[in-house]
Design a protein around this motif. Structure first.
Motif, PDB file in Angstrom:
ATOM      1  N   UNK A 222       0.816  -1.215   0.000  1.00 37.99           N
ATOM      2  CA  UNK A 222       0.000   0.000   0.000  1.00 37.99           C
ATOM      3  C   UNK A 222       0.849   1.265   0.000  1.00 37.99           C
ATOM      4  N   UNK A 223       1.942   1.238  -0.766  1.00 38.15           N
ATOM      5  CA  UNK A 223       2.846   2.393  -0.924  1.00 38.15           C
ATOM      6  C   UNK A 223       3.604   2.766   0.343  1.00 38.15           C
ATOM      7  N   UNK A 224       3.716   1.837   1.277  1.00 34.57           N
ATOM      8  CA  UNK A 224       4.501   2.067   2.496  1.00 34.57           C
ATOM      9  C   UNK A 224       5.463   0.908   2.714  1.00 34.57           C
ATOM     10  N   UNK A 225       6.661   1.232   3.177  1.00 35.14           N
ATOM     11  CA  UNK A 225       7.634   0.220   3.605  1.00 35.14           C
ATOM     12  C   UNK A 225       7.925   0.437   5.083  1.00 35.14           C
ATOM     13  N   UNK A 226       7.888  -0.657   5.851  1.00 31.68           N
ATOM     14  CA  UNK A 226       8.131  -0.583   7.293  1.00 31.68           C
ATOM     15  C   UNK A 226       9.231  -1.569   7.688  1.00 31.68           C
ATOM     16  N   UNK A 227      10.196  -1.071   8.459  1.00 29.76           N
ATOM     17  CA  UNK A 227      11.177  -1.926   9.124  1.00 29.76           C
ATOM     18  C   UNK A 227      10.774  -1.997  10.592  1.00 29.76           C
ATOM     19  N   UNK A 228      10.521  -3.222  11.063  1.00 30.79           N
ATOM     20  CA  UNK A 228      10.044  -3.428  12.433  1.00 30.79           C
ATOM     21  C   UNK A 228      11.137  -4.117  13.234  1.00 30.79           C
ATOM     22  N   UNK A 229      11.618  -3.426  14.241  1.00 32.72           N
ATOM     23  CA  UNK A 229      12.730  -3.898  15.066  1.00 32.72           C
ATOM     24  C   UNK A 229      12.233  -4.195  16.464  1.00 32.72           C
ATOM     25  N   UNK A 230      12.505  -5.399  16.962  1.00 33.38           N
ATOM     26  CA  UNK A 230      12.179  -5.762  18.344  1.00 33.38           C
ATOM     27  C   UNK A 230      13.474  -6.064  19.092  1.00 33.38           C
ATOM     28  N   UNK A 231      13.645  -5.364  20.199  1.00 28.90           N
ATOM     29  CA  UNK A 231      14.835  -5.559  21.015  1.00 28.90           C
ATOM     30  C   UNK A 231      14.435  -5.924  22.435  1.00 28.90           C
ATOM     31  N   UNK A 232      15.106  -6.921  23.013  1.00 34.15           N
ATOM     32  CA  UNK A 232      14.803  -7.273  24.394  1.00 34.15           C
ATOM     33  C   UNK A 232      15.468  -6.318  25.373  1.00 34.15           C
ATOM     34  N   UNK A 233      14.920  -6.259  26.569  1.00 35.17           N
ATOM     35  CA  UNK A 233      15.546  -5.515  27.650  1.00 35.17           C
ATOM     36  C   UNK A 233      16.606  -6.448  28.257  1.00 35.17           C
ATOM     37  N   UNK A 234      17.883  -6.143  27.998  1.00 41.94           N
ATOM     38  CA  UNK A 234      18.978  -7.036  28.421  1.00 41.94           C
ATOM     39  C   UNK A 234      19.303  -6.811  29.888  1.00 41.94           C
ATOM     40  N   UNK A 235      18.724  -7.631  30.730  1.00 40.31           N
ATOM     41  CA  UNK A 235      18.914  -7.463  32.181  1.00 40.31           C
ATOM     42  C   UNK A 235      20.068  -8.321  32.666  1.00 40.31           C
TER      43      UNK A 235
END
Length: 235
Positions: A222-235
């Motif tokens: 739909x004319x959009x590009x998304x980069x989705x980044x998931x990062x954990x909370x490194x405890x």
């Protein structure tokens, strides 16, 4: 088997030696060329000279960036960077990140839409790599968005971490999506001079994300590009 292992180790040593040579024999002289061009730019130049000067300086920046990215990939593959995990205030980080991208979006006549980070949000991760990942994704989005387009930057908490999203008004063909994170891969274009780049930026992003024990994916529709980044909370 022992001979094969020894042979592979020898190849790795040769590769390390080659990249060390690249660093010394190419990066150092190019840095001096860059400095000389910057000094030249302070002198009176006519319009044609200014044009040639701008082209030379831009190409110098491209080559230095390529060398630095090759060396960064090598370090990530062969060394434990072991940067200490720190607690990052996402509000402060957000302000710094936006300051760096607003100038470019304004210069390219792009609209920048953002969401604020959750109040008092803190993530424990490697600040340098988090910054490098988002800077690279934003730079890429700006590069491939036509004037008048939109760049979006979002963040939201998810279980055990945070999700960052970088979007832009451009669509990538479905058959190209699986290769975006491959080294030296560049999106095909009818105009070979339309965009400069080494094809290493997203390969580096993927390795930085994996180093931070996160995940990244891309969607384009739909004319959009998304980069989705998931990062954990490194405890």
């Amino acid at each position: 088997m022992a001979c094969q292992v020894e042979g592979l180790q020898q190849l790795h040593r040769l590769k390390d030696d080659f990249l060390a040579t690249v660093s010394h024999e190419l990066r150092t002289p190019l840095t001096k060329v860059e400095l000389a061009l910057q000094l030249l730019g302070r002198t009176p130049l006519n319009e044609k000279q200014q044009q040639y000067h701008r082209i030379a300086l831009e190409e110098c920046h491209v080559e230095i960036s390529l060398i630095n990215k090759l060396l960064d990939l090598q370090r990530l593959e062969t060394k434990d960077l072991a940067a200490s995990v720190s607690a990052i205030d996402l509000n402060d980080f957000w302000v710094s990140l936006l300051a760096s991208v607003q100038e470019r979006t304004q210069a390219q006549h792009l609209t920048l839409k953002i969401t604020n980070p959750p109040p008092a949000a803190v993530i424990r991760t490697h600040l340098q790599h988090l910054s490098q990942i988002l800077q690279e994704l934003l730079e890429n989005a700006c590069k491939f968005t036509q004037p008048g387009g939109t760049i979006c930057l979002e963040i939201q908490p998810v279980p055990a971490g945070f999700e960052f999203k970088v979007g832009n008004t451009a669509q990538i063909e479905a058959d190209q999506l699986p290769r975006l994170f491959d080294r030296f891969y560049r999106i095909s274009s009818a105009d070979p001079w339309a965009q400069q780049g080494s094809g290493l930026g997203l390969a580096l992003v993927k390795q930085w994300v994996e180093y931070l024990q996160g995940q990244i994916r891309v969607t384009s529709q739909a004319e959009w590009t998304w980069f989705i980044l998931r990062l954990p909370d490194l405890k």
